[in-house]
Design a protein around this motif. Structure first.
Motif, short mmCIF file in Angstrom:
data_model
loop_
_atom_site.label_atom_id
_atom_site.label_comp_id
_atom_site.label_asym_id
_atom_site.label_seq_id
_atom_site.Cartn_x
_atom_site.Cartn_y
_atom_site.Cartn_z
N HIS A 104 -34.70 12.21 8.35
CA HIS A 104 -34.75 10.87 8.94
C HIS A 104 -35.46 10.92 10.29
O HIS A 104 -36.16 9.97 10.66
CB HIS A 104 -33.34 10.31 9.09
N LEU A 105 -35.30 12.04 11.00
CA LEU A 105 -36.02 12.20 12.27
C LEU A 105 -37.52 12.07 12.04
O LEU A 105 -38.23 11.39 12.78
CB LEU A 105 -35.66 13.56 12.86
N VAL A 106 -38.00 12.73 10.97
CA VAL A 106 -39.44 12.74 10.72
C VAL A 106 -39.92 11.35 10.26
O VAL A 106 -40.87 10.80 10.81
CB VAL A 106 -39.79 13.81 9.67
N THR A 107 -39.23 10.77 9.28
CA THR A 107 -39.70 9.48 8.78
C THR A 107 -39.57 8.41 9.87
O THR A 107 -40.44 7.56 10.03
CB THR A 107 -38.93 9.03 7.54
N LEU A 147 -40.65 -2.57 6.51
CA LEU A 147 -40.05 -2.24 5.21
C LEU A 147 -39.44 -0.84 5.24
O LEU A 147 -38.35 -0.62 4.70
CB LEU A 147 -41.11 -2.33 4.10
N ALA A 148 -40.15 0.07 5.89
CA ALA A 148 -39.62 1.44 5.97
C ALA A 148 -38.34 1.47 6.79
O ALA A 148 -37.35 2.11 6.41
CB ALA A 148 -40.67 2.36 6.59
N LEU A 149 -38.32 0.74 7.90
CA LEU A 149 -37.11 0.71 8.73
C LEU A 149 -35.96 0.05 7.98
O LEU A 149 -34.81 0.50 8.04
CB LEU A 149 -37.41 -0.04 10.03
N ALA A 150 -36.29 -1.01 7.26
CA ALA A 150 -35.24 -1.72 6.53
C ALA A 150 -34.72 -0.92 5.35
O ALA A 150 -33.68 -1.26 4.79
CB ALA A 150 -35.78 -3.07 6.05
N GLY A 151 -35.43 0.13 4.99
CA GLY A 151 -34.99 0.92 3.86
C GLY A 151 -35.35 0.28 2.53
O GLY A 151 -34.59 0.36 1.56
N SER A 204 -34.88 8.71 3.27
CA SER A 204 -34.15 9.48 4.29
C SER A 204 -32.82 8.81 4.62
O SER A 204 -31.79 9.47 4.76
CB SER A 204 -35.01 9.66 5.54
N LYS A 205 -32.83 7.50 4.72
CA LYS A 205 -31.57 6.82 5.04
C LYS A 205 -30.57 6.97 3.90
O LYS A 205 -29.38 7.18 4.11
CB LYS A 205 -31.84 5.33 5.33
N ILE A 213 -45.35 4.97 4.61
CA ILE A 213 -45.14 4.73 3.18
C ILE A 213 -44.80 6.04 2.47
O ILE A 213 -43.81 6.14 1.76
CB ILE A 213 -46.42 4.13 2.54
N PHE A 214 -45.64 7.06 2.69
CA PHE A 214 -45.53 8.26 1.87
C PHE A 214 -44.70 9.37 2.48
O PHE A 214 -44.51 10.40 1.86
CB PHE A 214 -46.93 8.78 1.54
N GLY A 215 -44.20 9.18 3.69
CA GLY A 215 -43.39 10.22 4.33
C GLY A 215 -42.21 10.64 3.48
O GLY A 215 -41.72 11.76 3.58
#
Lengths: 491, 667
Positions: free
Chosen positions: B367-370, B417-421, B430-431, B500-502
């Protein structure tokens, strides 16, 4: 011979200056600068010729002085004093340079006194004979008091008298103590006394007090510190540099040189008090610094806090604490010396040190601002700079022996950040105060001084072992003494 | 490249020296803006080289010795750099994201007039000097092979942060426009924003409070283990925990206090929202992607110690999840786009601590990385908007920006979108991994986690809908808005791809994928000899949890859409009817005011009492000067010798000394 030369060179310079006609100000200046430069160069072989990892004294000189009384001219250095001497020769040069345009009247006397001060202080750091030491100790007071009393601010006479009476009163008992030692040991030679003298614990406790009182006034240790802010506020810039940079170190140095090896059995009795006062000084000095409205006073109180760390390391930190304390003496000399120098640069133009007169200066004087920030960082103890190493090893060493003291001391670094960054914010940041619209940035001389100071801070921060390799052999012996007495006390 | 890893630190230092010493006077802004990013890019390339070499060695650690730093008796600390999977992961994130942000800043920090002419900004080199300093400091933190170097880096990133938050040090504090809750209702007043100089100072001091804990932790490690080297400490850890069972919990708790400060967890998170006073690239790099994750790195690095202190770890998970939840509630009502993101960062860091607290170290790192990717992206997007709107950051003055700033809009959506999961985005995987591990440890914590996830989706898209969609609220601003230049859109685009791809780094193993990060970090995670038996949950359960996460994320977004696009009157009505709750959140629970009353003001009062009372009146005037006066009066009685000349005092002392000497000789 080097050590004697180091005492004689400044005295010679002072005498030469005395013969220069009053009007020849440039001659006086260059002569003073030349003398301090020669002294600095002569002191460098002490570093390069110093044998690492060797115990005992180096560059020793012994000459009978008053043979019937067994008093000798005995000088020598070890890891405790080596860097203090280098600091003295370096800071005296800086002081002379920083007075280049600041001192306009009585320049002759001023420069001569500065050189005499250098000679006396070096004398203190090299003396291995109690009476010789006492002579230099008291001799160092006079030039400093005169520098404050003649070239100081509006309450200069009060400050000078307070300074001299306070420290003399403090050291009177020391003379008595020295006499008792002399009578008991038949000599005033320090190494001989340390090796041969067997005193009862009670006598050691009393004599320790007599010596430590003089040293503690000098440090100054809370609550004996109130002469210091007064002296700093009134002293001319160079006076403050010398006072904070080297004169205070006479106190902390002498604990290590005299009080601990001469009276090891008194340590168990006195250490708790000294450690407590050191901790109080760290926190109290910081809190008082926080609300000052005069920046020089703030730095003066920060010295009380910083010197507290040195006392803490000396009396509670084992070998790490002691080596850290010696290093921190140098660090404090550089960083506080630099702060006082920078404040002097402003004062010379604006004739005020009140925070309310400044604000947003960084916009106007970026070079000055950068050096000021770096000096603050050094004083706050940021890694990469010198102060970090000293504080870290002092607290680390203290923690092993006394975790509570270490925790309280560590909390002191939060307060240090608070008051120093507040000062930075008030002076350098925020909206620009138009009263400073004619302020000029540092000239070549001034930035040269600042660069030399901060460069040393970085060198120590990156390579502290350049110093520790020479300091450690001296502290390891002291640490053995303390450990041995702690064991005895525990039994 | 592994042996040359010191270059990753040396290059940014070289950059800061060149730009700091010569930038302003000789080089000019154009050269400065080439040198600074170039140094970070080169550092990144060295990191990539070391990465492939380490892959080739199958993740085996290599220590690079530089010099012996401090040696006193039995205390000895070298300057060594540790190249292993964990440090390299951090190096790549710091230099990779750092490079993009440097590039972005070369345009962002240039201020232009309406005709696109750049102002001649004399402070420009200073910014890049500090930004390079940060990169070097952060790399010291992650590359050091002992706790002292970690502490050194820990302090240095704090200084860089202080300098960069206060970059616009001459700007005053700002009033905020009250929140209007519709006609015939009193608007909700907001506290003024701290000035950059005050914010930087606050950040530094709050961090130092945490650092006291960290330092004491380091001292305790040394007095327990006699060393600060990671490998030596970790090798002895199990033995020490058997012989001295209370020491390791103390060490881990003290180090965690440092993490609370640096990584902005409860109760020391208060500096991070104010850190937004710094330039936006700084917020992206330091206060989102890298520095604030140092606490997570520290715990993963010390994983064996934390595994040996299960109670402390549990508390870390609780504090982490509480922070995640608490910060998310504040983010719900913020009107400043950067502050929405700041509270979101506090909240997401909380997730990471929840993860490492329950022992899911890999999930925390994942999650640190993404988070570094998508949160840097979001901050840079917010900065892009600010840059286009002449530094306006209040979302109430935005609206409809999507037509004016296409790239910023699309990439901000991706970050959101990535933050919202949102399913299949990096943050989703990651979340979800974190929540699954938390569920295993404690379903109650998981419940708060999923609630937070819902709020996250909601507040993120609340901001997006208000800022980018709907009608423009401030026509003047809208008219002048424009998409930014290539350095900004380039950074946004690359980070969008990563956001997106992380997730590919750690696709769920239970679905039959390879979890690359798991295999990669395996080498730095210690196994306890008699560790608790790993009981995996059923695959069905994993699917149920993942499904719940997905539904919650989509639900939060949908709710934001309904509230701010379909029925915009609803949120205002809710705020009006729950006015006191709304005000509580808008005022951030009054925590800053509470700390001010509890700590700052009493501290100043005590200082004043000491300075003016104890020091001046009692110690100095009463005791010192008082006793001097007493002696003086006594002296006056005795003689009239006293005339204020120093020489006479000296004479008196001399006579006194003579008397004493004679006493000793004659007695």
């Amino acid at each position: 011979m080097i050590l004697s030369l180091l005492i004689l060179i400044p005295i010679t310079g002072a005498i030469l200056i005395a013969f220069v006609p009053r009007e020849q100000e440039n001659v006086v200046k260059w002569l003073a600068l030349g003398t301090t430069a020669v002294a600095l160069v002569v002191s460098l072989p002490l570093y390069f010729g110093f044998v690492d990892n060797a115990s005992g004294y180096q560059f020793e000189e012994f000459r009978p002085w008053i043979p019937p009384l067994n008093i000798a001219y005995h000088v020598g250095i070890d890891g405790l004093s080596l860097f203090l001497i280098l600091l003295t020769t370096f800071l005296t040069l800086i002081s002379v340079l920083s007075s280049w345009t600041a001192i306009t009247d009585g320049l002759k006397g001023y420069m001569a006194l500065m050189l005499l001060l250098e000679a006396a202080v070096i004398g203190v750091f090299v003396s291995l004979d109690l009476f010789l030491f006492y002579l230099f100790w008291e001799a160092s007071l006079i030039p400093m008091a005169l520098l404050i009393g003649k070239w100081g601010g509006s309450r200069r006479v009060y400050a000078a008298v307070k300074f001299i009476i306070y420290t003399m009163a403090g050291s009177t008992l020391m003379l008595v103590g020295a006499l008792v030692l002399y009578v008991n040991g038949g000599t005033s030679d320090l190494p001989t006394l340390v090796n041969n003298l067997e005193l009862s614990q009670n006598l050691q406790i009393i004599l320790f007090f007599a010596f430590a009182l003089a040293f503690s006034v000098k440090v100054p240790l809370f609550p004996l510190h109130t002469w210091l802010p007064t002296a700093h506020v009134e002293a001319p810039t160079a006076g403050s540099i010398m006072l904070a940079g080297v004169l205070l170190k006479m106190g902390t140095y002498s604990y290590l040189r005299f009080a601990i090896p001469l009276f090891p059995d008194a340590l168990a009795y006195w250490s708790p008090l000294l450690v407590t006062l050191a901790i109080v000084g760290i926190l109290y000095g910081a809190l008082v610094a926080l609300v000052q409205d005069d920046v020089k006073k703030l730095v003066a109180y920060s010295s009380v806090a910083h010197m507290g760390f040195i006392v803490l390391g000396t009396f509670s930190g084992g070998q790490q604490g002691m080596s850290g304390a010696v290093l921190q003496m140098i660090n404090h000399g550089l960083s506080t010396g630099m702060l006082f120098f920078l404040i002097g640069v402003l004062y010379e133009q604006r004739h005020t040190r009140l925070f309310s007169e400044y604000g947003g200066l960084w916009v106007k004087v970026p070079v000055f601002g950068t050096y000021f920030l770096l000096a603050v960082f050094s004083s706050v103890g940021l890694p990469g700079l010198n102060g970090f190493v000293g504080e870290f090893v002092i607290l680390l060493g203290t923690f092993k022996v006394n975790p509570i003291a270490a925790a309280l001391g560590t909390f002191g670094i939060v307060l240090a950040a608070w008051y120093l960054l507040t000062a930075t914010r008030k002076m350098m940041m925020g909206p620009f105060n138009e009263a400073n619209k004619n302020l000029k940035d540092m000239n070549l001389r001034e930035s040269g001084i600042a660069f030399a100071l901060i460069a040393l801070c970085f060198v120590i921060g990156f390579f502290p072992n350049l110093l520790f390799d020479k300091i450690n052999p001296a502290t390891v012996e002291l640490a053995e003494i303390i450990k041995a007495t702690a064991l005895l006390a525990g039994q | 490249m592994t042996q040359l890893i010191w270059l990753t630190i040396a290059l940014p230092i070289l950059g800061l020296l060149i730009n700091g010493l010569f930038g302003r006077r000789f080089l000019g802004n154009r050269v400065v803006s080439i040198i600074a990013p170039l140094m970070v890019l080169l550092a990144f390339l060295v990191g990539v080289g070391a990465f492939f070499e380490t892959m080739g060695r199958d993740g085996e650690a290599v220590t690079v010795h530089l010099w012996n730093w401090t040696t006193i008796g039995d205390f000895s600390v070298p300057i060594n750099l540790l190249v292993d999977p964990l440090s390299l992961t951090m190096v790549l994130v710091v230099t990779g994201v750092g490079f993009l942000i440097h590039v972005y800043a070369t345009d962002y920090m240039v201020h232009r007039d309406d005709h696109g002419h750049a102002h001649d900004d004399r402070d420009f080199p200073r910014f890049f000097t500090f930004l390079n300093l940060f990169i070097a400091s952060m790399l010291v933190l992650v590359l050091g092979d002992n706790y002292l170097m970690m502490y050194v880096g820990w302090e240095l990133v704090g200084v860089s942060s202080y300098l960069l938050i206060g970059y616009w040090f001459d700007r005053p504090s700002e009033e905020q426009t009250p929140i209007d809750l519709g006609p015939d209702t009193e608007p909700v007043q907001l506290q003024p924003l701290l000035s950059p100089a005050a914010s930087g100072m606050k950040a530094f001091i709050v961090n130092r409070i945490g650092d006291v804990g960290f330092a004491l932790g380091v001292f305790l490690i040394w007095s327990t283990f006699g060393t600060l080297q990671f490998d030596e400490v970790f090798a002895e850890a199990v033995h020490v925990s058997e012989t001295m069972p209370t020491v390791i919990p103390w060490i881990t708790a003290l180090l965690f206090v440092g993490a609370i400060g640096k990584s902005a967890q409860l109760p020391l998170y208060v500096w991070l929202p104010d850190a937004m006073a710094g330039p936006t690239p700084v917020s992206a790099l330091i206060h989102a992607a890298t520095m604030v994750t140092a606490g997570v790195y520290m715990i993963v690095r010390s994983n064996i110690l934390y595994s040996l202190a299960p109670n402390v770890s549990l508390w870390i998970a609780i504090i982490g999840m509480a922070t995640a939840f608490f910060a998310a509630t504040i983010a719900l009502v913020q009107v400043d786009l950067k502050r929405v993101l700041a509270y979101s960062t506090v909240s997401q860091l909380g997730y990471m601590f929840a993860a490492v607290g329950v022992g899911a170290y890999t999930a925390g790192m994942f999650h640190l990385v993404t988070h570094a990717f998508f949160k840097a992206l979001l901050f840079l997007g917010a900065g892009s908007v600010m840059h286009a709107l002449h530094d306006v950051i209040d979302i109430r003055r935005m609206g409809g920006l999507k037509d004016k700033m296409k790239i910023t809009w699309i990439t901000f959506w991706i970050g959101g979108l990535a933050l919202a999961g949102f399913p299949l985005m990096s943050g989703f995987f990651s979340k979800d991994e974190i929540l699954a591990h938390v569920f295993e440890a404690s379903p109650i914590l998981w419940f708060f986690g999923i609630l937070t996830a819902g709020m996250t989706a909601f507040y993120t898209f609340r901001a997006i809908f208000i800022a980018f969609h709907g009608k423009p609220r401030d026509h003047h601003l809208y008219e002048h808005a424009h998409e930014n230049r290539a350095p900004i859109t380039f950074a946004l685009s690359v980070l969008a791809v990563l956001a997106i791809f992380g997730g590919l780094l750690g696709l769920p193993a239970f679905m039959g994928f390879t979890h690359y990060l798991d295999g990669w970090l395996e080498h730095v995670l210690y196994e306890l000899p008699h560790g608790a038996e790993e009981h995996h949950m059923s695959v069905t359960m994993e699917y149920i949890l993942m499904g719940t996460s997905a539904v919650i994320a989509v639900g939060g977004i949908a709710l934001a859409y309904f509230f701010y696009m379909v029925q915009p009157s609803i949120p205002q009505n809710i705020a009006r009817s729950l006015r006191s709750l709304f005000a509580l959140l808008a005022h951030k629970y009054w925590i800053d005011e509470l700390y001010d009353t509890l700590f700052v003001q009493p501290g100043l009062k005590l200082s004043n009492a000491f300075a003016n009372g104890l020091d001046k009146l009692i110690i100095d005037e009463t005791f010192i000067d008082g006793s001097a006066k007493l002696v003086g009066r006594f002296g006056k009685l005795l003689s009239k010798l006293e005339n204020g000349y120093t020489s006479n005092y000296a004479l008196a002392t001399f006579i006194g000394v003579l008397i004493m000497i004679s006493y000793f000789f004659l007695r």
